[in-house]
Every structure is written in structure tokens, then in C-alpha cells.
Scaffold this motif. Structure first.
Motif, PDB file in Angstrom:
ATOM      1  N   ILE A 200     -72.481 -42.198 -38.507  1.00 21.23           N
ATOM      2  CA  ILE A 200     -71.446 -43.046 -37.917  1.00 21.23           C
ATOM      3  C   ILE A 200     -70.804 -42.420 -36.687  1.00 21.23           C
ATOM      4  CG2 ILE A 200     -70.920 -44.212 -40.094  1.00 21.23           C
ATOM      5  CD1 ILE A 200     -68.389 -42.476 -40.262  1.00 21.23           C
ATOM      6  N   ASP A 201     -70.835 -41.090 -36.573  1.00 15.06           N
ATOM      7  CA  ASP A 201     -70.208 -40.436 -35.425  1.00 15.06           C
ATOM      8  C   ASP A 201     -70.803 -40.893 -34.099  1.00 15.06           C
ATOM      9  OD1 ASP A 201     -70.219 -38.630 -37.885  1.00 15.06           O
ATOM     10  OD2 ASP A 201     -68.627 -37.711 -36.686  1.00 15.06           O
ATOM     11  N   PHE A 202     -72.071 -41.289 -34.105  1.00 13.92           N
ATOM     12  CA  PHE A 202     -72.702 -41.723 -32.864  1.00 13.92           C
ATOM     13  C   PHE A 202     -72.176 -43.066 -32.382  1.00 13.92           C
ATOM     14  CE2 PHE A 202     -75.839 -38.618 -34.360  1.00 13.92           C
ATOM     15  CZ  PHE A 202     -76.007 -37.872 -33.190  1.00 13.92           C
ATOM     16  N   LEU A 203     -71.401 -43.754 -33.213  1.00 11.04           N
ATOM     17  CA  LEU A 203     -70.769 -44.991 -32.759  1.00 11.04           C
ATOM     18  C   LEU A 203     -69.745 -44.714 -31.671  1.00 11.04           C
ATOM     19  CD1 LEU A 203     -70.188 -46.711 -36.220  1.00 11.04           C
ATOM     20  CD2 LEU A 203     -71.767 -47.488 -34.436  1.00 11.04           C
ATOM     21  N   GLY A 204     -69.336 -43.450 -31.536  1.00 12.01           N
ATOM     22  CA  GLY A 204     -68.363 -43.080 -30.520  1.00 12.01           C
ATOM     23  C   GLY A 204     -68.970 -42.838 -29.148  1.00 12.01           C
ATOM     24  N   PHE A 205     -70.290 -43.000 -29.024  1.00  8.70           N
ATOM     25  CA  PHE A 205     -70.960 -42.762 -27.749  1.00  8.70           C
ATOM     26  C   PHE A 205     -71.625 -44.037 -27.241  1.00  8.70           C
ATOM     27  CE2 PHE A 205     -71.045 -38.703 -30.041  1.00  8.70           C
ATOM     28  CZ  PHE A 205     -70.437 -37.865 -29.101  1.00  8.70           C
ATOM     29  N   ARG A 206     -71.570 -44.226 -25.940  1.00 13.43           N
ATOM     30  CA  ARG A 206     -72.192 -45.387 -25.331  1.00 13.43           C
ATOM     31  C   ARG A 206     -73.708 -45.220 -25.323  1.00 13.43           C
ATOM     32  NH1 ARG A 206     -68.613 -46.914 -20.043  1.00 13.43           N
ATOM     33  NH2 ARG A 206     -70.057 -48.685 -20.082  1.00 13.43           N
ATOM     34  N   PRO A 207     -74.468 -46.314 -25.265  1.00 11.98           N
ATOM     35  CA  PRO A 207     -75.934 -46.219 -25.271  1.00 11.98           C
ATOM     36  C   PRO A 207     -76.497 -45.306 -24.193  1.00 11.98           C
ATOM     37  CG  PRO A 207     -75.261 -48.478 -25.637  1.00 11.98           C
ATOM     38  CD  PRO A 207     -74.005 -47.720 -25.321  1.00 11.98           C
ATOM     39  N   CYS A 208     -75.919 -45.338 -22.976  1.00  8.08           N
ATOM     40  CA  CYS A 208     -76.429 -44.486 -21.904  1.00  8.08           C
ATOM     41  C   CYS A 208     -76.239 -43.012 -22.230  1.00  8.08           C
ATOM     42  CB  CYS A 208     -75.771 -44.838 -20.575  1.00  8.08           C
ATOM     43  SG  CYS A 208     -73.977 -44.649 -20.534  1.00  8.08           S
ATOM     44  N   VAL A 209     -75.141 -42.678 -22.887  1.00 15.30           N
ATOM     45  CA  VAL A 209     -74.871 -41.288 -23.264  1.00 15.30           C
ATOM     46  C   VAL A 209     -75.841 -40.832 -24.356  1.00 15.30           C
ATOM     47  CG1 VAL A 209     -73.170 -39.746 -24.327  1.00 15.30           C
ATOM     48  CG2 VAL A 209     -72.445 -41.394 -22.593  1.00 15.30           C
ATOM     49  N   ILE A 210     -76.095 -41.698 -25.334  1.00 13.35           N
ATOM     50  CA  ILE A 210     -77.054 -41.369 -26.394  1.00 13.35           C
ATOM     51  C   ILE A 210     -78.436 -41.144 -25.801  1.00 13.35           C
ATOM     52  CG2 ILE A 210     -78.248 -42.296 -28.420  1.00 13.35           C
ATOM     53  CD1 ILE A 210     -75.642 -43.663 -29.215  1.00 13.35           C
ATOM     54  N   ASN A 234     -70.880 -39.308 -18.187  1.00 13.29           N
ATOM     55  CA  ASN A 234     -69.936 -38.201 -18.298  1.00 13.29           C
ATOM     56  C   ASN A 234     -70.635 -36.986 -18.894  1.00 13.29           C
ATOM     57  OD1 ASN A 234     -67.876 -36.542 -19.947  1.00 13.29           O
ATOM     58  ND2 ASN A 234     -66.569 -37.763 -18.607  1.00 13.29           N
ATOM     59  N   LYS A 235     -70.610 -35.884 -18.180  1.00 13.11           N
ATOM     60  CA  LYS A 235     -71.343 -34.682 -18.585  1.00 13.11           C
ATOM     61  C   LYS A 235     -70.861 -34.156 -19.928  1.00 13.11           C
ATOM     62  CE  LYS A 235     -72.749 -30.154 -16.768  1.00 13.11           C
ATOM     63  NZ  LYS A 235     -72.662 -29.246 -15.581  1.00 13.11           N
ATOM     64  N   GLU A 236     -69.548 -34.140 -20.132  1.00 20.07           N
ATOM     65  CA  GLU A 236     -69.002 -33.609 -21.384  1.00 20.07           C
ATOM     66  C   GLU A 236     -69.357 -34.502 -22.570  1.00 20.07           C
ATOM     67  OE1 GLU A 236     -67.731 -30.626 -21.802  1.00 20.07           O
ATOM     68  OE2 GLU A 236     -68.222 -30.366 -19.678  1.00 20.07           O
ATOM     69  N   MET A 237     -69.382 -35.805 -22.335  1.00 22.73           N
ATOM     70  CA  MET A 237     -69.765 -36.718 -23.418  1.00 22.73           C
ATOM     71  C   MET A 237     -71.229 -36.509 -23.799  1.00 22.73           C
ATOM     72  SD  MET A 237     -67.202 -38.468 -24.476  1.00 22.73           S
ATOM     73  CE  MET A 237     -67.909 -39.890 -25.302  1.00 22.73           C
ATOM     74  N   VAL A 238     -72.075 -36.300 -22.799  1.00 25.22           N
ATOM     75  CA  VAL A 238     -73.496 -36.047 -23.079  1.00 25.22           C
ATOM     76  C   VAL A 238     -73.651 -34.750 -23.855  1.00 25.22           C
ATOM     77  CG1 VAL A 238     -75.750 -35.580 -22.051  1.00 25.22           C
ATOM     78  CG2 VAL A 238     -74.287 -37.348 -21.069  1.00 25.22           C
ATOM     79  N   ARG A 239     -72.910 -33.729 -23.475  1.00 24.44           N
ATOM     80  CA  ARG A 239     -72.980 -32.451 -24.182  1.00 24.44           C
ATOM     81  C   ARG A 239     -72.516 -32.592 -25.630  1.00 24.44           C
ATOM     82  NH1 ARG A 239     -70.812 -27.872 -19.825  1.00 24.44           N
ATOM     83  NH2 ARG A 239     -72.760 -27.716 -18.621  1.00 24.44           N
ATOM     84  N   SER A 240     -71.445 -33.338 -25.838  1.00 27.41           N
ATOM     85  CA  SER A 240     -70.944 -33.555 -27.203  1.00 27.41           C
ATOM     86  C   SER A 240     -71.962 -34.302 -28.046  1.00 27.41           C
ATOM     87  CB  SER A 240     -69.620 -34.330 -27.161  1.00 27.41           C
ATOM     88  OG  SER A 240     -68.618 -33.599 -26.503  1.00 27.41           O
ATOM     89  N   CYS A 241     -72.566 -35.319 -27.452  1.00 26.35           N
ATOM     90  CA  CYS A 241     -73.572 -36.104 -28.166  1.00 26.35           C
ATOM     91  C   CYS A 241     -74.805 -35.245 -28.448  1.00 26.35           C
ATOM     92  CB  CYS A 241     -73.949 -37.329 -27.337  1.00 26.35           C
ATOM     93  SG  CYS A 241     -75.036 -38.497 -28.171  1.00 26.35           S
ATOM     94  N   HIS A 242     -75.197 -34.445 -27.477  1.00 26.97           N
ATOM     95  CA  HIS A 242     -76.347 -33.560 -27.648  1.00 26.97           C
ATOM     96  C   HIS A 242     -76.085 -32.550 -28.765  1.00 26.97           C
ATOM     97  CE1 HIS A 242     -78.786 -29.907 -26.179  1.00 26.97           C
ATOM     98  NE2 HIS A 242     -79.590 -30.719 -26.827  1.00 26.97           N
ATOM     99  N   GLN A 243     -74.878 -32.006 -28.809  1.00 26.91           N
ATOM    100  CA  GLN A 243     -74.534 -31.055 -29.867  1.00 26.91           C
ATOM    101  C   GLN A 243     -74.594 -31.714 -31.244  1.00 26.91           C
ATOM    102  OE1 GLN A 243     -70.645 -29.300 -29.436  1.00 26.91           O
ATOM    103  NE2 GLN A 243     -70.873 -27.974 -31.229  1.00 26.91           N
ATOM    104  N   LEU A 244     -74.124 -32.950 -31.312  1.00 25.57           N
ATOM    105  CA  LEU A 244     -74.171 -33.680 -32.578  1.00 25.57           C
ATOM    106  C   LEU A 244     -75.616 -33.914 -33.010  1.00 25.57           C
ATOM    107  CD1 LEU A 244     -71.993 -34.919 -34.487  1.00 25.57           C
ATOM    108  CD2 LEU A 244     -72.443 -37.106 -33.397  1.00 25.57           C
ATOM    109  N   MET A 245     -76.479 -34.224 -32.059  1.00 24.82           N
ATOM    110  CA  MET A 245     -77.904 -34.408 -32.372  1.00 24.82           C
ATOM    111  C   MET A 245     -78.511 -33.115 -32.905  1.00 24.82           C
ATOM    112  SD  MET A 245     -79.435 -36.763 -29.296  1.00 24.82           S
ATOM    113  CE  MET A 245     -78.976 -38.506 -29.149  1.00 24.82           C
TER     114      MET A 245
END
Length: 321
Positions: A200-210, A234-245
């Protein structure tokens, strides 16, 4: 736009060396459309507060993915199904489902059916779509009524913007050396994107960021990501999403669960069961189905009384058993 339209459109523009302005305009239009094809902004918070029944949601997603695999549907079909599912739940009409497991199952069948009609060349009949073991079997007219309700609540916006629309854009942003086998690389990205729907945490990220995070994750450690890669995101959002992955999707299930347990300290509240549940759910072998959900075994076709007992009809704004 779908994986077969927007993503292919960008790929065609890239390989035919069309001007960057044309490529950028495609991506800009997709990003601008994202909010119109996403759950309501407060949906993640409602899930975290359990305003949405997460057990039924997880059961529904498990069924969608199992049926998706059984019918050998395209990856985009799974993403669209869950997109419709979450957008419906985030709407005001979600209350019609209550906490009824059968209502969530009916919604799952309707969303998968709609997604298949959007993307698949061969769509199974509604009864054939439900061939896998399920607590309930629904008559076609019940599913069709739910389909109409879903489409109405989604304002008939079924060509959702998904991470698949951005994959080629970010792949071409990486150095060619990081994607020597593009077919295999694209497959790794697709696999990561599909796995995100279980957490569910990935619901916090936009499709482009995922999509951006999935491409970086698929490229592996040591890849040289240019600054231009983050031009549209957003670079920080991508990094956060990448870390979650990396924490929940790339590692094996036992490792992911171990990480959740290891982070807990005695002076903190115990980790959320959903955190452990979602970590385990990143692997198909991890069964997240609730033990409290009623199972109705499939009966022989000749036993009409038992089969009829399993059938539920959705009528107007009410439910009849």
C-alpha cells in the motif's frame, strides 16, 4: 492512454529520432493527466487508518493477480485492474461494499473484466474469468452491473495513465551500457511495477515516479544516472520509491520480513501487521488470505442448489443474497 498507446507512441518517437520537444510533450501530457487517473489523494491515509478493509483489499489483489496469471494476460491488465479497484474504493461509493468479502470479490471480477476488455485481444467469458478457486461465483449480469457502477464512478476514464506509459522514456534516459538486453530489461521493470500493487505504501507515489524508480532498480547498483533523468520527476521522491522497492520487492520474502522485525525496538509500538503482510505479499508464494474469509468449494455443475447458493446479485443501489 494505455501501455499499447502512450508508451508505444513514445517508443516510436524515440527510435525514429523525433525532436526532444515532441518526446517531452508526450511525457508532459501524461504527467498532467495522472491526477485524473489516480485514487483520491487521501486514499493512502484512509488505508493506513484502516478506513478501507485491507484484508479484503489484499485478498482481492491476490485473486486478480492469480487470475491474471492463469489467463496469461498482459502486465498492463493487472495494473489497470488494481487501478480501477483502488479508484473505486477511494470514491464515495466505496461504502456500498461495507466489510463484505463477497462485495470486494465482485468488484475484483468487474475490474479485471474491464481491464481485459481494454487491453486483451481475447477476453474470456465472465464465468470463465472466474475459473480459479474463489469464495463466490457471480452471474454475468451481476458482474455487468458492477462494471457499469465502476465505470460511472471512474467517469468512464478507463485509459488510465500507469507506470508502463513512462518505462521507455526513463529507459532511454539511461546510458546504453546499462540496458544491453532491452527486452530482458523491460521485463525486469514490468515485474517490479506489478509487485508494487501488493504494497500500500506505493499508493503514495505517482505512476511516473514508480516507473522511474523501477528502471533504476532494474538497472542495478553502480548505474550512472544522469541528472537529466530527473527532469520530469522529483529526484527525492524517486529515491524514496527506489528505496522502498529495494526493501520490499527486490529482496526475497524472508529477508523483507526480517527487515521489518529487525527495525522494531522495545521502546516502540510493535510493527504494523500490514507492514509484515505487505512485505510477505511481494512473493506469490506468500499467502496473505484471511483465515476468517468464508470459502465455498466449487461444486459439480449438476448440483444446482449449491451453485445457486453461491450466486449473489447486485441490484440497483442495494444487494440481494
Amino acid at each position: 492512454m494505455s501501455d499499447n498507446s502512450a508508451s508505444s507512441l513514445f517508443f516510436s518517437a524515440a527510435v525514429n529520432h523525433q525532436s526532444p520537444s515532441i518526446q517531452d510533450s508526450i511525457i508532459d501530457s501524461l504527467i498532467a493527466a495522472e491526477p485524473h487517473h489516480s485514487p483520491h489523494p487521501d486514499y493512502l491515509l484512509r488505508c493506513q487508518r484502516r478506513s478501507v478493509n485491507l484484508t479484503h483489499r489484499q485478498d482481492s489483489i491476490n485473486w486478480i493477480l492469480n487470475a491474471h496469471s492463469h489467463h496469461r494476460f498482459q502486465p498492463i491488465t493487472a495494473i489497470l485492474s488494481v487501478n480501477y479497484f483502488d479508484r473505486f474504493l477511494s470514491s464515495s461509493s466505496a461504502s456500498v461494499l461495507g466489510n463484505n468479502g463477497w462485495a470486494f470479490q465482485l468488484l475484483s471480477v468487474a475490474c479485471l473484466s474491464l481491464a481485459a476488455k481494454m487491453e486483451e485481444p481475447d477476453v474470456p467469458l465472465l464465468l470463465d474469468l472466474q475459473v480459479l478457486e474463489s469464495p463466490f461465483i457471480f452471474e454475468p449480469k451481476s458482474v455487468q452491473r458492477m462494471e457499469l457502477l465502476v465505470m460511472a464512478k471512474l467517469n468512464w476514464r478507463l485509459r488510465s495513465v500507469t507506470p508502463f506509459d513512462f518505462i521507455y522514456y526513463f529507459i532511454f534516459k539511461l546510458p546504453p551500457s546499462s540496458r544491453t538486453n532491452e527486452l530482458h530489461f523491460h521485463s525486469k521493470c514490468s515485474d517490479l511495477i506489478i509487485k508494487t500493487i501488493r504494497v500500500i505504501d506505493f499508493l503514495g507515489f505517482r505512476p511516473c515516479v514508480i516507473a522511474a524508480a523501477a528502471v533504476v532498480s532494474a538497472a542495478g547498483e553502480g548505474v550512472d544516472v544522469p541528472e537529466s533523468y530527473y527532469e520530469k520527476v522529483n529526484k527525492e521522491m524517486v529515491r524514496s520509491c527506489h528505496q522502498l522497492m529495494e526493501e520490499y520487492l527486490v529482496d526475497t520474502c524472508p529477508s523483507a520480513v526480517h527487515k521489518v522485525r529487525k527495525q522494531w525496538r522495545p521502546d516502540q509500538p510493535p510493527p504494523s501487521p500490514d507492514g509484515v503482510l505487505d512485505a510477505a505479499a511481494t512473493c506469490v508464494s506468500c499467502d496473505t488470505r484471511s483465515d476468517n474469509l468464508l470459502f465455498v468449494p466449487t461444486t459439480p455443475s449438476g448440483d444446482d442448489d449449491d451453485r445457486e447458493a453461491k450466486r449473489l446479485r447486485y441490484i440497483g443501489n442495494g444487494v440481494e443474497v
